[in-house]
Design a protein around this motif. Structure first.
Motif, PDB file in Angstrom:
ATOM      1  N   ALA A 111       0.817  -1.215   0.000  1.00 10.42           N
ATOM      2  CA  ALA A 111       0.000   0.000   0.000  1.00 10.42           C
ATOM      3  C   ALA A 111       0.851   1.267   0.000  1.00 10.42           C
ATOM      4  O   ALA A 111       0.530   2.233  -0.714  1.00 10.42           O
ATOM      5  N   VAL A 112       1.916   1.272   0.774  1.00 10.42           N
ATOM      6  CA  VAL A 112       2.717   2.490   0.901  1.00 10.42           C
ATOM      7  C   VAL A 112       3.746   2.609  -0.217  1.00 10.42           C
ATOM      8  O   VAL A 112       3.915   3.690  -0.789  1.00 10.42           O
ATOM      9  N   TRP A 113       4.413   1.521  -0.545  1.00  9.13           N
ATOM     10  CA  TRP A 113       5.528   1.604  -1.490  1.00  9.13           C
ATOM     11  C   TRP A 113       5.223   1.003  -2.856  1.00  9.13           C
ATOM     12  O   TRP A 113       5.932   1.304  -3.821  1.00  9.13           O
ATOM     13  N   THR A 148       3.866   6.835  -4.624  1.00  7.01           N
ATOM     14  CA  THR A 148       4.695   6.122  -3.663  1.00  7.01           C
ATOM     15  C   THR A 148       4.856   6.928  -2.372  1.00  7.01           C
ATOM     16  O   THR A 148       5.140   8.116  -2.407  1.00  7.01           O
ATOM     17  N   GLY A 149       4.637   6.254  -1.254  1.00  7.50           N
ATOM     18  CA  GLY A 149       4.824   6.877   0.051  1.00  7.50           C
ATOM     19  C   GLY A 149       3.610   7.613   0.578  1.00  7.50           C
ATOM     20  O   GLY A 149       3.602   8.064   1.721  1.00  7.50           O
ATOM     21  N   TYR A 150       2.573   7.732  -0.235  1.00  5.58           N
ATOM     22  CA  TYR A 150       1.372   8.479   0.150  1.00  5.58           C
ATOM     23  C   TYR A 150       0.144   7.608  -0.038  1.00  5.58           C
ATOM     24  O   TYR A 150       0.042   6.855  -1.000  1.00  5.58           O
ATOM     25  N   ILE A 151      -0.809   7.758   0.863  1.00  4.89           N
ATOM     26  CA  ILE A 151      -2.091   7.061   0.728  1.00  4.89           C
ATOM     27  C   ILE A 151      -3.122   8.107   0.338  1.00  4.89           C
ATOM     28  O   ILE A 151      -3.524   8.938   1.153  1.00  4.89           O
ATOM     29  N   ASN A 152      -3.501   8.080  -0.939  1.00  2.00           N
ATOM     30  CA  ASN A 152      -4.480   9.061  -1.426  1.00  2.00           C
ATOM     31  C   ASN A 152      -5.898   8.605  -1.083  1.00  2.00           C
ATOM     32  O   ASN A 152      -6.101   7.532  -0.517  1.00  2.00           O
ATOM     33  N   ALA A 186      -4.000  -1.134   9.326  1.00  2.00           N
ATOM     34  CA  ALA A 186      -4.394   0.263   9.118  1.00  2.00           C
ATOM     35  C   ALA A 186      -3.480   1.216   9.881  1.00  2.00           C
ATOM     36  O   ALA A 186      -3.014   2.224   9.330  1.00  2.00           O
ATOM     37  N   VAL A 187      -3.210   0.898  11.133  1.00  2.00           N
ATOM     38  CA  VAL A 187      -2.354   1.758  11.954  1.00  2.00           C
ATOM     39  C   VAL A 187      -0.938   1.813  11.379  1.00  2.00           C
ATOM     40  O   VAL A 187      -0.337   2.886  11.265  1.00  2.00           O
ATOM     41  N   GLU A 188      -0.397   0.674  10.984  1.00  2.00           N
ATOM     42  CA  GLU A 188       0.968   0.638  10.469  1.00  2.00           C
ATOM     43  C   GLU A 188       1.098   1.354   9.127  1.00  2.00           C
ATOM     44  O   GLU A 188       2.132   1.963   8.850  1.00  2.00           O
ATOM     45  N   ALA A 208       3.428   5.629   5.977  1.00  5.14           N
ATOM     46  CA  ALA A 208       3.261   6.563   4.859  1.00  5.14           C
ATOM     47  C   ALA A 208       3.699   7.968   5.255  1.00  5.14           C
ATOM     48  O   ALA A 208       3.571   8.368   6.417  1.00  5.14           O
ATOM     49  N   GLN A 209       4.175   8.694   4.275  1.00  5.21           N
ATOM     50  CA  GLN A 209       4.547  10.091   4.518  1.00  5.21           C
ATOM     51  C   GLN A 209       3.308  10.927   4.799  1.00  5.21           C
ATOM     52  O   GLN A 209       3.362  11.887   5.563  1.00  5.21           O
TER      53      GLN A 209
END
Length: 144
Positions: free
Chosen positions: A71-73, A78-82, A107-109, A114-115
């Protein structure tokens, strides 16, 4: 598209009702050697977590790391959850009833890793984490 071997693996594990250390080796080494590559694989493994009544702590650790990494990478940007990715994650992890304890960890992790994360996932993670901390059955639907 889901690899048929991964689908077969999940069907076998769900029927057995448990996942062994040997199963985890097959999952990580043979079926997903490069990690999760598409959302369908993530969805399938999240559903497997819900379907297996006796949780294996090693599977939970594997699943958290694999979903966070994807999800993050693996997703763009990359690095953001839109917003779109946040909605997908909340829906998949929550499954209309609320997350499992492992789902709450995921979800917490993701929010931690994520940035930046869309507020949908942040709110979902906070609610899930609060319910776990309070000992509330996280299988029940989270209040909106």
């Amino acid at each position: 598209m889901i690899n048929a071997s991964l689908q077969d693996f999940c069907n076998r594990i769900a029927a057995a009702g448990r996942i062994t250390t040997a199963d985890l080796s097959v999952l990580g080494d043979e079926l997903l050697p490069d990690g999760i590559t598409v959302r369908d694989e993530a969805d399938l493994l999240i559903a497997l977590d819900r379907a297996v009544p006796v949780s294996n702590p090693a599977f939970a650790d594997f699943l958290v790391a694999a979903i966070v990494d994807f999800a993050v990478w693996g997703e763009r940007p990359t690095g953001y959850i839109n917003a779109e990715t946040a909605r997908w994650l909340a829906a998949s992890i929550g499954n209309g009833r609320g997350p499992t304890a492992t789902g709450a960890r995921i979800a917490v992790e993701i929010v931690r890793e994520a940035q930046a994360s869309d507020e949908t996932l942040i709110a979902f993670a906070l609610a899930a984490n609060r319910r776990v901390a309070e000992g509330v059955d996280v299988e029940t639907r989270l209040a909106a």
